[in-house]
Design an enzyme around this catalytic site. Structure first.
Site, short mmCIF file in Angstrom:
data_model
loop_
_atom_site.label_atom_id
_atom_site.label_comp_id
_atom_site.label_asym_id
_atom_site.label_seq_id
_atom_site.Cartn_x
_atom_site.Cartn_y
_atom_site.Cartn_z
N ASP A 1 0.10 7.94 -4.34
CA ASP A 1 -1.03 8.73 -4.85
C ASP A 1 -1.49 7.85 -6.16
O ASP A 1 -1.02 6.98 -6.66
CB ASP A 1 -0.53 10.01 -5.19
N SER A 2 -2.66 8.37 -6.54
CA SER A 2 -3.04 7.77 -7.71
C SER A 2 -2.22 8.31 -8.93
O SER A 2 -2.23 7.63 -10.26
CB SER A 2 -4.67 8.37 -8.03
N CYS B 1 -2.86 11.07 -1.09
CA CYS B 1 -3.83 11.08 -2.11
C CYS B 1 -5.06 11.42 -1.18
O CYS B 1 -5.62 10.77 -0.28
CB CYS B 1 -4.10 9.69 -2.75
N GLU C 1 -2.31 16.13 -14.98
CA GLU C 1 -1.61 14.89 -15.54
C GLU C 1 -1.13 15.06 -16.77
O GLU C 1 0.04 14.61 -17.23
CB GLU C 1 -2.42 13.44 -15.44
N CYS D 1 -6.99 17.96 -2.79
CA CYS D 1 -6.39 16.84 -3.82
C CYS D 1 -5.14 17.31 -4.00
O CYS D 1 -4.76 18.58 -4.21
CB CYS D 1 -7.17 16.83 -5.14
N HIS E 1 -2.96 16.97 -6.02
CA HIS E 1 -2.98 17.45 -7.61
C HIS E 1 -2.69 18.87 -7.77
O HIS E 1 -2.11 19.48 -8.54
CB HIS E 1 -3.73 16.63 -8.79
N1 DGL Z 1 -4.00 13.27 -6.11
C1 DGL Z 1 -5.35 12.48 -5.94
C2 DGL Z 1 -6.13 12.93 -4.62
O1 DGL Z 1 -5.69 13.92 -3.90
C3 DGL Z 1 -5.62 12.52 -7.19
C4 DGL Z 1 -7.47 12.24 -7.55
C5 DGL Z 1 -7.66 11.28 -8.36
O2 DGL Z 1 -6.78 10.42 -8.94
O3 DGL Z 1 -8.93 11.27 -8.84
O4 DGL Z 1 -7.31 12.93 -4.43
#
Ligand code: DGL
Length: 269
Positions: free
Chosen positions: A10-11, A73, A151, A185, A187
């Site tokens: 993931d990011s 992600c 975050e 998302c 997150h």
């Molecule tokens: N968890 C990522 C997603 O599902 C985070 C988004 C991001 O990095 O902007 O899109």
């Protein structure tokens, strides 16, 4: 049977929602997780940039000889439409598992999808849902401030800044009377209590990360690639920025008792 690790990326820390479910469902599997915390968020970046980051994330996991890669992600899963196949290892994203869960859950045929700007702009959820059931109305809303809130640990149900933005973002979902809301998302499940408080308990929330973990279990059972290990699997977590904040988040989201090895790694930027 295959005892190689499952790769997840993931990011940032969003993909831990997938890891948490993987540990619950598949406690004997080794997991290698990459959170690209130095470059989060992905969701506000261009398509080209997201694709180039995703390729580096996938290369990193391939170096760990993983048997499957889970793109935990939503942004990468939406942008890489051909994410589902690779020659050497299966790569799966969150879109299909989340869509199937949402289509099964809705009773009034009104599904909401909240996600990053890139995911909502891609229109992929609407396309896939309508290909399954053209009678379903899909309402999308980008919630760009949710990722920085998560975050930085602003996730509590009584956290005023989180509630302020959540009420603003979710107003359209209440107005459109969706009965099922995809947290597109990964997150966002960290904000589940708050989102559920605003939407009401009769709205079903679908965690895209958790659905991806369930999909991994089904796929590996079907392909006979589950581990036959009897002891607890090893959890290796990598981030691309300092391990300090990442470790705090890991402890907060996966629990204090999680026996994980946490390290910083350098992708070639
Ligand atoms: N968890 C990522 C997603 O599902 C985070 C988004 C991001 O990095 O902007 O899109």
């Amino acid at each position: 049977m295959n005892n190689a690790a499952i790769g997840v990326f993931d990011s940032g820390i969003g993909g831990l929602t997938c890891v948490k479910e993987l540990i619950r469902l598949l406690p004997h599997e080794d997991i290698v997780y990459l959170g690209d915390t130095a470059r989060v968020p992905y969701g506000t970046k261009s398509r080209e940039t997201i694709i180039s980051y995703a390729k580096q994330d996938i290369d990193f996991l391939m170096q760990h000889n993983v048997k499957m890669i889970l793109v935990a992600c939503g942004t990468v899963s939406s942008v890489l439409s051909n994410v589902d196949k690779s020659d050497s290892v299966e790569i799966s994203g969150v879109v299909m598992p989340a869509v199937h869960a949402a289509c099964a859950a809705t009773k009034n045929n009104r599904i909401g999808i909240i996600a990053t700007s890139a995911t909502v702009k891609s229109g992929v959820y609407g396309k896939v849902i309508r290909s399954i059931n053209p009678d379903i109305k899909v309402v999308g809303k980008a919630c760009p401030l949710f990722v920085p809130l998560v975050e930085n640990g602003y996730t509590a149900v009584d956290c005023p800044p989180a509630r302020f933005f959540a009420e603003e973002y979710l107003e359209i979902m209440k107005k459109e009377k969706v009965d099922t809301l995809i947290l597109g998302c990964t997150h966002y499940p960290h904000l589940t209590e708050l989102i559920s408080d605003i939407m009401g308990s009769d709205v079903t929330l679908i965690s895209s990360g958790a659905e991806l973990a369930k999909y991994a279990l089904k796929t590996m059972s079907y392909n006979d690639t589950l581990s036959d290990r009897e002891e607890q699997g090893k959890i290796e977590l990598y981030c691309t920025d300092s391990v300090e904040l990442f470790s705090e988040n890991v402890e907060k989201f996966l629990g204090k008792n999680i026996n994980a090895q946490i390290s910083q790694c350098n992708l070639k930027f």
